[in-house]
Design an enzyme around this catalytic site. Structure first.
Site, mmCIF file in Angstrom:
data_model
loop_
_atom_site.group_PDB
_atom_site.id
_atom_site.type_symbol
_atom_site.label_atom_id
_atom_site.label_comp_id
_atom_site.label_asym_id
_atom_site.label_seq_id
_atom_site.Cartn_x
_atom_site.Cartn_y
_atom_site.Cartn_z
ATOM 1 C CE LYS A 214 -7.746 -9.708 0.092
ATOM 2 N NZ LYS A 214 -6.878 -10.877 0.069
ATOM 3 N NE ARG A 253 -3.225 -7.959 -6.157
ATOM 4 C CZ ARG A 253 -4.508 -7.701 -6.008
ATOM 5 N NH1 ARG A 253 -5.049 -7.752 -4.786
ATOM 6 N NH2 ARG A 253 -5.269 -7.408 -7.041
#
Length: 272
Positions: A214, A253
């Site tokens: 991210k 995830r």
């Protein structure tokens, strides 16, 4: 029904069948490439594969329903027929329905089941759902996101949506929650969610976390103006995933399945 491992988090491998996802757009866009990559992630230790056909990166444009179905349903079907647990990453009820009919067991809805129709589809299918928090929608979510108390507001939203899901007929034991790292949150918002992660686990549901590669990692490890490139964020990803595992995350995830599974198993061996 998919059962979470009792002594470690489940590992969800990310399979983006898209040309424009922020990290791996286009790498697995073709059907054969996508199926092969899903099989490889399963071999590398993924417990389930999350198939998505629409990018949710900041600024992403929506994909027409027919195109999203064309991208994901054959991949879901091929993996499910090989005995792999498959989830469908979509905000569209019709895409969810098509994927569920081809063997998906979980609907991973980044819009947090805002659509009553999505709730109906999931309730009628008896599937597992993952309800995620996102501020706004992908095109605008990173336009100056603001909260009074990000952790309290995210927890409150997830609490309310899980109650609404149950009222719609979705069984409590089939609900997972996701605080939505990176979805309408600044660097500090994301870090505060990590620091106060107990407020998420205290909700009493399995918590899924998705921090893989991210942008906030790149900004912490680089700078706001010059984030560390996506391909250099593995160490930061694994550090945050490990911290969240030790704080009680039940599903992780990840793009980098082999490395993530090694960290998961090492911490599990230590009893953390």
């Amino acid at each position: 029904m998919f059962n979470l491992p009792p002594s470690r988090p489940a590992l969800m491998g990310i399979l983006n069948v898209t040309p424009d996802s922020f990290s791996d757009g286009g790498q697995h866009f073709g059907h054969t490439d996508a199926v092969d990559w899903g099989l490889k992630m399963a071999d590398d230790g993924a417990d389930l594969i999350d198939v998505g056909g629409e990018s949710t990166r900041p600024g992403a444009e929506p994909v027409p329903v027919d195109e999203e179905i064309r991208r994901v349903v054959p991949v879901v079907s091929a993996l499910a027929k090989r005995g792999i647990a498959v989830s469908i990453d979509t905000m569209k009820p019709s895409v969810a329905s098509a994927a569920l009919s081809e063997g998906a067991f979980l609907v991973n809805d980044v819009s947090g089941l805002r659509s009553p129709q999505m709730m109906r589809v999931c309730a009628e299918a008896g599937c597992t759902v993952c309800i995620m928090h996102m501020l706004g929608e992908p095109r605008t979510m990173q336009a100056n996101p603001a909260y009074g108390d990000v952790v309290a507001e995210v927890a409150g939203y997830l609490r309310d949506q899980s109650a609404a899901a149950q009222s719609s007929g979705i069984a409590r034991e089939r609900i997972w929650l996701d605080p939505g790292f990176g979805f309408g949150k600044t660097v500090e918002h994301n870090l505060e969610l990590v620091r106060r992660f107990a407020d998420m686990t205290d909700l009493g549901y399995p918590i899924l976390v998705g921090v893989s590669r991210k942008t906030f990692l790149g900004k912490v490890l680089g700078s706001e103006a010059a984030p560390l490139p996506v391909e250099e964020r593995l160490a930061g990803t694994l550090a945050i995933q490990a911290a969240l595992q030790m704080k009680g995350a039940r599903i992780i995830r990840a793009h980098d399945v082999n490395e993530s599974r090694q960290v998961i198993d090492m911490l599990a061996a230590l009893g953390t």
